[in-house]
Design an enzyme around this catalytic site. Structure first.
Site, PDB file in Angstrom:
ATOM      1  N   LEU A  30       0.808  -1.221   0.000  1.00  0.00           N
ATOM      2  CA  LEU A  30       0.000   0.000   0.000  1.00  0.00           C
ATOM      3  C   LEU A  30       0.841   1.271   0.000  1.00  0.00           C
ATOM      4  O   LEU A  30       0.485   2.264  -0.607  1.00  0.00           O
ATOM      5  CB  LEU A  30      -0.930   0.023   1.216  1.00  0.00           C
ATOM      6  CG  LEU A  30      -2.077  -0.998   1.243  1.00  0.00           C
ATOM      7  CD1 LEU A  30      -2.848  -0.872   2.534  1.00  0.00           C
ATOM      8  CD2 LEU A  30      -3.011  -0.807   0.056  1.00  0.00           C
ATOM      9  N   GLY A  33       6.786   4.716   4.085  1.00  0.00           N
ATOM     10  CA  GLY A  33       7.101   6.027   4.639  1.00  0.00           C
ATOM     11  C   GLY A  33       8.410   5.973   5.387  1.00  0.00           C
ATOM     12  O   GLY A  33       9.153   4.992   5.278  1.00  0.00           O
ATOM     13  N   ALA A  34       8.674   7.039   6.152  1.00  0.00           N
ATOM     14  CA  ALA A  34       9.934   7.115   6.886  1.00  0.00           C
ATOM     15  C   ALA A  34      10.001   6.015   7.946  1.00  0.00           C
ATOM     16  O   ALA A  34      11.077   5.529   8.276  1.00  0.00           O
ATOM     17  CB  ALA A  34      10.071   8.484   7.532  1.00  0.00           C
ATOM     18  N   GLY A  36       8.218   2.990   7.993  1.00  0.00           N
ATOM     19  CA  GLY A  36       8.026   1.597   7.619  1.00  0.00           C
ATOM     20  C   GLY A  36       7.164   1.444   6.387  1.00  0.00           C
ATOM     21  O   GLY A  36       6.956   2.394   5.641  1.00  0.00           O
ATOM     22  N   ASP A 142       2.566  15.225  13.392  1.00  0.00           N
ATOM     23  CA  ASP A 142       2.942  15.197  11.975  1.00  0.00           C
ATOM     24  C   ASP A 142       1.688  15.277  11.095  1.00  0.00           C
ATOM     25  O   ASP A 142       1.381  14.345  10.370  1.00  0.00           O
ATOM     26  CB  ASP A 142       3.713  13.914  11.700  1.00  0.00           C
ATOM     27  CG  ASP A 142       4.527  14.005  10.429  1.00  0.00           C
ATOM     28  OD1 ASP A 142       4.541  15.078   9.802  1.00  0.00           O
ATOM     29  OD2 ASP A 142       5.157  12.993  10.058  1.00  0.00           O
TER      30      ASP A 142
END
Lengths: 314, 245
Positions: A30, A33-34, A36, A142
């Protein structure tokens, strides 16, 4: 500490938890990202989202936050947490968690495709969600379009990634420069509701500009100038400027002000939808004349054919 | 848990040392005294990834019990604060692992606990990281090849100060440049709670060809004792003397 940089596995890979002995099957990649990689997975017949973590420590922190939210009542903010465990592979131990699979469009996609009116609707929804989150003693941290998802159907907004969620009063755990008020010189990185509200402003700026604008030498002046002069943002500049300067202590107050500005700006600017209707009308007229000529050509051809047949038979 | 002090050296450089003591040995010396050494190697897009320079960056961090990271100049700001925070977590975990081993016996670390218990331990780690005092001595390589990267370094350090000042614990920073004007290392800011006013400092430096990384680390280690002497006059602060394992 085992850092697993390459978290790509083939669909069909079976994941077995070390502690709880649950079995999951990976179905589809899918996103990465940073922190995982997330896969669509299968737990028996149920579809689930499986997050494989690069760093087990940060996954644990996120799981802690998700567990906190499980206890809250009301609309769910994020996905439900089903399981968290370790997976022993040949390359080392990978921490993972299994969550509810949220089907929808990411906000970053939606902002690109839909007119700006929608951005305001999303903002009002998001502010309602944020108030709920802040009530529980956390901020999102974030906050960015990539971390928000619009559920399918119904456009309800949900938060996807709680890796940056931070208890109020502490230092923000994770952030993205463009949405961070410290980066733009508008305040500290201490976790307080106004930190998230600044990120909301940056989401609106992102939606209006269609991209992440580059920071100049005087970021504060730059942002103020942008908000005051951009045709899409100017009608809401009072709320936007207040949020940017950290004047709102809660999301509710910002939501109330924004809603008021949205409602009043519609009345003072009624030409927009009308002009759109005019365009549609002229289209319709030209369409009708197109039909006329087609009919004419068809009848001429038909007459010619009949005449030809009559002549041939005679 | 008692509130403690975390001590770190943050070295920002772009390559090999070429003068004085061996920087890897100096990093090991720092670790012996409870100071973690983190290294950030800065490259710009024209630099090739010179393997020798990178090996040294990694070697220093390993010997110093810290973290190393190689970055492009433009990613510097986020990396600096991330490395500092990660190194704090690592040090605290090191202390906790040590205590776990004393209780549970050999080989047992936080990573071996089931997820539920590990979650609780991580909450403690977060708590300590948020409230502990932090002393960071920053070493910036100002040799000739670093010259055009210095504006970004300056920005990254201001950003680091911003990030850390949001914590609940107390911060102390000091800043050394190497090579210095006459000496190999020059202290430009002595211990202070906030890194503002660093704009002017970077404007007046002149770059040299030599890179005395080893002597710089040694000077940084010495500066910690001057700080603790200063503080022990005020109060008796207890420090963590364990490096990460």
């Amino acid at each position: 500490m085992t850092a697993q940089d390459n978290l790509h596995f083939a669909p069909g890979t079976l994941i077995i938890g070390k502690w709880h002995q649950n079995h999951y099957q990976l179905v589809k990649w899918l996103g990465s990202g940073a922190q995982g990689t997330v896969y669509l997975g299968r737990d028996g017949r149920r579809s689930v989202a499986i997050k494989l973590a690069k760093d087990r420590a940060s996954l644990i922190s996120e799981v802690n936050v998700l567990k906190q939210f499980e206890k809250l009542r009301g609309d769910p903010l994020g996905p439900s947490l089903y399981d968290s465990d370790d997976w022993l592979t040949r390359g080392g131990t990978i921490g993972f968690c299994v969550m509810e699979y949220l089907d929808g469009v990411s906000l970053s996609e939606a902002l690109k495709r839909k007119p700006f009116d929608w951005t305001l609707v999303y903002m009002l929804q998001l502010l309602k969600q944020l108030q709920q989150l802040h009530n529980s003693g956390y901020i999102f941290g974030d906050l960015k379009p990539e971390n928000l998802i619009l559920m399918h159907p119904g456009h309800a907004i949900r938060c996807l990634d709680f890796g940056g969620a931070t208890r109020i009063g502490r230092s923000v755990r994770e952030y993205t420069e463009f949405y961070d008020r410290g980066y733009w010189g508008f305040g500290s990185r201490r976790a307080e509701p106004s930190y998230d509200l600044f990120a909301c402003v940056m989401i609106m700026i992102y939606a209006a500009a269609g991209k992440r604008i580059a920071r100049t030498n005087e970021p504060q002046v730059q942002l103020i100038h942008f908000v005051k002069n951009h045709p899409k943002l100017a009608p809401y500049r009072k709320t936007v400027m207040n949020a940017m300067r950290g004047n709102y202590s809660t999301a509710d107050i910002m939501r109330r002000d924004l809603l008021q500005e949205v409602m009043t700006s519609r009345q003072s600017n009624p030409q927009m939808p009308q002009s759109r209707r005019n365009v549609r009308k002229t289209n319709a007229v030209s369409n009708r004349s197109g039909w006329k000529s087609a009919w004419l050509a068809a009848s001429v051809l038909l007459t010619a054919y009949i005449v030809f047949v009559i002549v041939y038979v005679m | 848990m008692k509130k403690g002090t975390l001590k770190q050296i943050l070295l920002i450089t772009d390559g090999c040392s070429n003068e004085g003591e061996d920087p890897v040995a100096m990093a090991a010396l720092a670790r012996e005294q409870g100071i973690t050494v983190n290294v950030i190697g800065v490259l710009d897009q024209y630099d090739t990834e010179d393997s020798h320079g990178l090996q040294e960056v990694e070697g220093i961090a390993q010997a110093g019990g810290g973290i190393s990271q190689i970055v492009q100049t433009k990613q510097l700001a986020q990396t600096v604060q991330m490395v500092t925070k990660q190194a704090m977590t690592q040090t605290i975990k090191g202390v906790i692992n040590q205590q776990l081993q004393d209780i549970l016996g050999d080989g047992e670390t936080v990573e071996d606990l089931p997820p539920e218990k590990r979650g609780k331990v991580m909450e403690v780690v977060d708590e300590v990281g948020e409230t502990a005092d932090l002393h960071v001595c920053i070493l910036v390589d100002t040799s000739a090849s670093m010259k055009n990267k210095l504006p970004t370094v300056r920005e990254a350090l201001t950003d680091l100060s911003l990030s850390l000042s949001a914590r609940m614990g107390e911060n102390q920073f000091c800043l050394f440049l190497f090579p210095g004007k006459r000496k190999s290392v020059q202290k430009v800011i002595s211990w202070t709670p906030q890194l503002d006013s660093i704009k002017r400092i970077f404007e007046k430096i002149s770059s040299h060809g030599i890179t005395p990384t080893g002597p710089a680390i040694k000077e940084a280690v010495k500066s910690f004792s001057s700080l603790s002497r200063k503080q022990s006059l005020v109060d008796d602060d207890e420090a963590y003397d364990d490096g990460p394992r």
